[in-house]
Design an enzyme around this catalytic site. Structure first.
Site: not given
Length: 455
Positions: A166, A194, A285, A164
């Site tokens: 970041k 995300d 997700h 992911t």
């Protein structure tokens, strides 16, 4: 007397039927019921069956216009929960006719729509559902499934690796794309938006899609491997969501992503249908799941949400990591991981599976292990999840002291070492640390990662 008998009557007279033999076409539910003091378990179980099917609080004359026997939910078995005072598992059977075909939304509205606020219950949790073959067959399910995904990506015999990007909020599209490129170039299969990256003022969706596609093609050309980035298509309306998915397809990328609980099952099923028709993989997700599944005695267990997702459609779904948690949790997690991947799962109460579930060749979903994992966890993850999984290291890639690409290299080397060791017959559970240590001797990137995150 003429007419019907008006007034309030006990639910258990109508809805508690211990002699009922369940039908192959019934949807079966296992509820964990905590009745209010003084409410007998049969009445509580019957109340759940009634309120989630045909019942209302009083007798109504229109009951005479239909056949309750054909349409009512039935509480057919009640058992106390071992080690818990005044908690029971109530088993309820629902006739198939109560549900609209191919609609997870309608299934949930019926089964868990109203009954959780019921006064006679202190708490209520839906532990498991048995979806009958006849109902499973009304769903498309995952857009592609595990085997088709491997064929599309040309990746076999190992778990897939993800990361992911970041910091999840605040990067510009160009810098975001740069991070994507570095990770994919280093050896990951996927990078990920995300869950809360949609289309915000600092980075609009279209710019992100373009820069990520550029990163993907560059990394693909340089590594000779197929790469993907989960482009989050989640939006405020279904139309906007599909617009984003269409743009992703036009860019030719392999995969998009959706937050299925916040987006809702109607939106998710819509997107899953689009993805199958257009050859896109769909990564799911589970943002918001803990709101629903965290309480032990109220809400819904995640295995129900996982089953619902397999019906609604998704090729990957986040499903916890297991690593470093309690042993019992491992069994439960593996229970719903199997429910996602396998075609047929036997009832097994030790793994939290209350019913035998046959998926009648609905495609499987890859479980995604994500959150707080790093290279030292790799042997355990490989052993627990096996080949059919996606292992996602966010901080475990981007937190590498030398940068993103070396972080990706470290993860890929660790994974390949674990897979090779397993194939040679070594025991990952007991020799895991040693395997990683050996591999780090010839990979400075892995050695550096091993230093940062101590075993």
């Amino acid at each position: 007397s003429v007419g019907f008998k008006a007034g309030v009557k006990d639910y258990k007279l109508t809805y508690y039927t211990p002699d009922y033999k369940t039908k192959d076409t019934d949807i079966l539910a296992a509820f964990r019921v905590t009745p209010q003091p003084g409410v007998p378990p049969e009445e509580a179980g019957a109340a759940v069956a009634a309120e989630s099917s045909t019942g209302t609080w009083t007798t109504v004359w229109t009951d005479g216009l239909t056949s309750l026997d054909r349409y009512k939910g039935r509480c057919y078995h009640i058992e106390p929960v071992a080690g818990e005072e005044s908690q029971f598992i109530a088993y309820v059977a629902y006739p198939l006719d109560l549900f609209e075909e191919g609609s997870v939304t309608n299934m949930f509205t019926s089964i868990v729509g109203n009954v959780f606020g019921f006064k006679a219950l202190r708490a209520l949790r839906l532990e498991d559902l048995r979806i009958p073959n006849a109902y499973v067959k009304t769903f498309q399910g995952p857009p592609h499934g595990i085997q088709v995904e491997r064929d599309k990506l040309n990746k076999y015999g190992r778990p897939l690796l993800g990361c992911t990007i970041k910091p999840k909020l605040g990067l510009s599209a160009k810098n975001y794309g740069r991070a994507v490129y570095e990770c994919l170039r280093g050896g990951l299969d996927f990078t990920k938006d995300d869950e809360n990256v949609n289309s915000q003022p600092f980075m609009r969706w279209r710019d992100r899609f373009l820069f990520c596609a550029e990163a993907l093609y560059k990394a693909q050309a340089e590594t000779g491997e197929i790469k993907g980035h989960y482009l989050n298509a989640t939006a405020g309306t279904c139309e906007e969501m599909i617009k984003r998915a269409v743009f992703a397809r036009e860019l030719g990328v392999p995969i998009v992503m959706h937050d299925y609980l916040t987006g809702g099952f109607t939106a998710n099923t819509t997107l899953a249908h689009y993805c199958r028709d257009n050859g896109l993989l769909l990564h799911i997700h589970r943002a918001m799941h803990a709101v629903i599944d965290r309480q032990k005695n109220h809400g819904m267990h995640f295995r129900v949400l996982a089953k619902a997702l397999r019906l609604s459609g998704g090729d990957h779904i986040h499903s916890g990591t297991v690593v470093g948690k309690l042993e019992g949790e491992r069994e439960i997690t593996l229970g719903f991981v199997d429910l996602l991947r396998d075609d047929f799962v036997e009832k097994d109460r030790s793994r939290g599976i209350y019913f035998t579930q046959d998926w009648v060749s609905l495609p499987g979903v890859l479980p995604v292990a994500s959150g707080g994992i790093h290279v030292w966890h790799m042997p355990a993850l490989t052993e627990i999840f096996g080949d059919d999984s996606v292992l996602q290291f966010g901080g475990g890639t981007l937190g590498h002291p030398w940068g993103n690409a070396p972080g990706a290299v470290a993860n890929r080397v660790a994974l390949e070492a674990c897979v090779q060791a397993r194939n040679e017959g070594r025991d990952l559970a007991s020799e895991g640390n040693q395997i990683i240590r050996e591999a780090s001797k010839w990979s400075p990137e892995l050695a550096a990662a091993c230093e940062v995150w101590k075993e």
